[in-house]
Scaffold this motif. Structure first.
Motif, short mmCIF file in Angstrom:
data_model
loop_
_atom_site.label_atom_id
_atom_site.label_comp_id
_atom_site.label_asym_id
_atom_site.label_seq_id
_atom_site.Cartn_x
_atom_site.Cartn_y
_atom_site.Cartn_z
N ALA A 1 0.88 -1.04 -0.29
CA ALA A 1 -0.25 0.23 -0.19
C ALA A 1 0.82 1.21 0.28
N TYR A 2 1.65 1.80 0.53
CA TYR A 2 3.11 2.06 0.63
C TYR A 2 3.31 2.49 -0.47
N ALA A 3 4.72 1.11 -1.22
CA ALA A 3 4.83 1.51 -2.45
C ALA A 3 4.02 1.86 -3.62
N ILE A 4 3.09 1.07 -3.60
CA ILE A 4 2.32 1.00 -5.30
C ILE A 4 0.84 2.13 -4.87
N GLY A 5 0.61 2.03 -3.81
CA GLY A 5 -0.98 3.11 -3.25
C GLY A 5 -0.94 4.05 -4.55
N CYS B 1 -3.31 -0.12 -5.02
CA CYS B 1 -2.84 -0.49 -4.14
C CYS B 1 -4.61 -2.05 -4.36
N HIS B 2 -4.96 -2.30 -5.23
CA HIS B 2 -5.61 -2.99 -4.96
C HIS B 2 -5.65 -4.67 -4.64
N LEU B 3 -5.03 -5.61 -5.34
CA LEU B 3 -4.63 -6.78 -5.69
C LEU B 3 -5.19 -7.35 -4.82
N ASN B 4 -6.53 -7.19 -5.37
CA ASN B 4 -7.30 -8.16 -5.06
C ASN B 4 -8.89 -8.05 -5.76
N PRO B 5 -9.44 -9.33 -7.05
CA PRO B 5 -10.64 -8.95 -7.37
C PRO B 5 -11.60 -8.58 -7.17
N ALA B 6 -11.70 -8.77 -4.99
CA ALA B 6 -13.14 -8.19 -4.79
C ALA B 6 -13.06 -6.55 -4.52
#
Length: 243
Positions: A51-55, A60-65
């Motif tokens: 979240a800090y690196a790519i938000g 920074c979703h990293l998740n289809p849901a």
């Protein structure tokens, strides 16, 4: 947009490799195993660090849901759902593949133990049935979206969203590892399932359907609850911290 997709793939790679890697290689390591608590924190830390690196790049979703839930909550454009989800699944599969290559270097390695795949009934760590597994995944994903949307709202304290989200995912794992080995993330479930094969692929449907439904309900719920809308989470420079 390609940078956003790449960021999502890299972040989901890290989540799958770091979280599932802790379960496969470190959870029960002789004498110094990190156990359920350690695995729970590992998953939370992957999200917090990314979240800090790519938000500021992709949100920074990293998740289809999460992607679908944010769209339901009015925070993400629907025409970007498919490419985001595709990038997340690719990242998760690559993470699982590299984990497999490393883990298979140990004597006696086998995917028979599940390779951190998610399951229910005989393949649940606590032998929880289908209904219990579905309900757990649905409710926990719903609350995860609630946490994400609340902590990234424009009126939330600035800069603390990754901590709330990372600790939220840690808590989710502490609750549900015994139930389903914890998914709340269809991409994370898909990567290990492809390498575990058999039953893991056969049960994968639940770990897409329940989290996606939970994400949609969580997004709608927070959208209704919030006193006013917040800016979209699409990857502007403050998206992960305060949209």
């Amino acid at each position: 947009m390609m940078r956003k997709y790449a960021a999502e793939a890299i972040g989901t790679f890290w989540l799958t490799f770091g979280g599932c890697g802790s379960a496969v290689m470190a959870a029960a390591f002789p004498e110094v195993g990190i156990g359920l608590l350690g695995v729970s924190f590992a998953f939370g830390l992957t999200v917090l660090t990314m979240a800090y690196a790519i938000g500021h790049v992709s949100g920074c979703h990293l998740n289809p849901a999460v992607t679908v839930g944010l769209a339901a909550g009015g925070r993400f454009p629907t025409n970007q759902i498919a490419p985001y989800v595709g990038a997340q699944v690719i990242g998760a599969v690559i993470g699982a593949a590299i984990l497999y290559l490393i883990a298979s270097g140990a004597p006696g390695f086998s995917t028979a133990g599940g390779f951190a795949a998610n399951g229910y009934a005989d393949h649940s760590p606590g032998k929880y049935g289908l209904v219990a597994a579905f309900l757990a995944e649905f409710v926990l994903t719903m609350m995860f979206l609630f946490i994400i949307m609340g902590s990234t709202h424009g009126k939330a304290p600035t800069g603390f969203a990754p901590i709330a989200i990372g600790l939220g995912l840690t808590l989710i794992h502490l609750i549900s590892i015994p139930v389903t080995n914890t998914s709340v993330n269809p991409a994370r479930s898909t990567g290990p399932a492809l390498f575990a094969g058999g039953w893991a692929i056969g049960q994968l449907w639940l770990f897409w359907v329940a989290p996606l439904l939970g994400g949609v309900v969580g997004g709608f719920l927070y959208r209704w609850l919030s006193e006013e809308p917040s800016a979209p989470i699409v990857g502007d420079k403050t998206a992960a911290l305060r949209p």
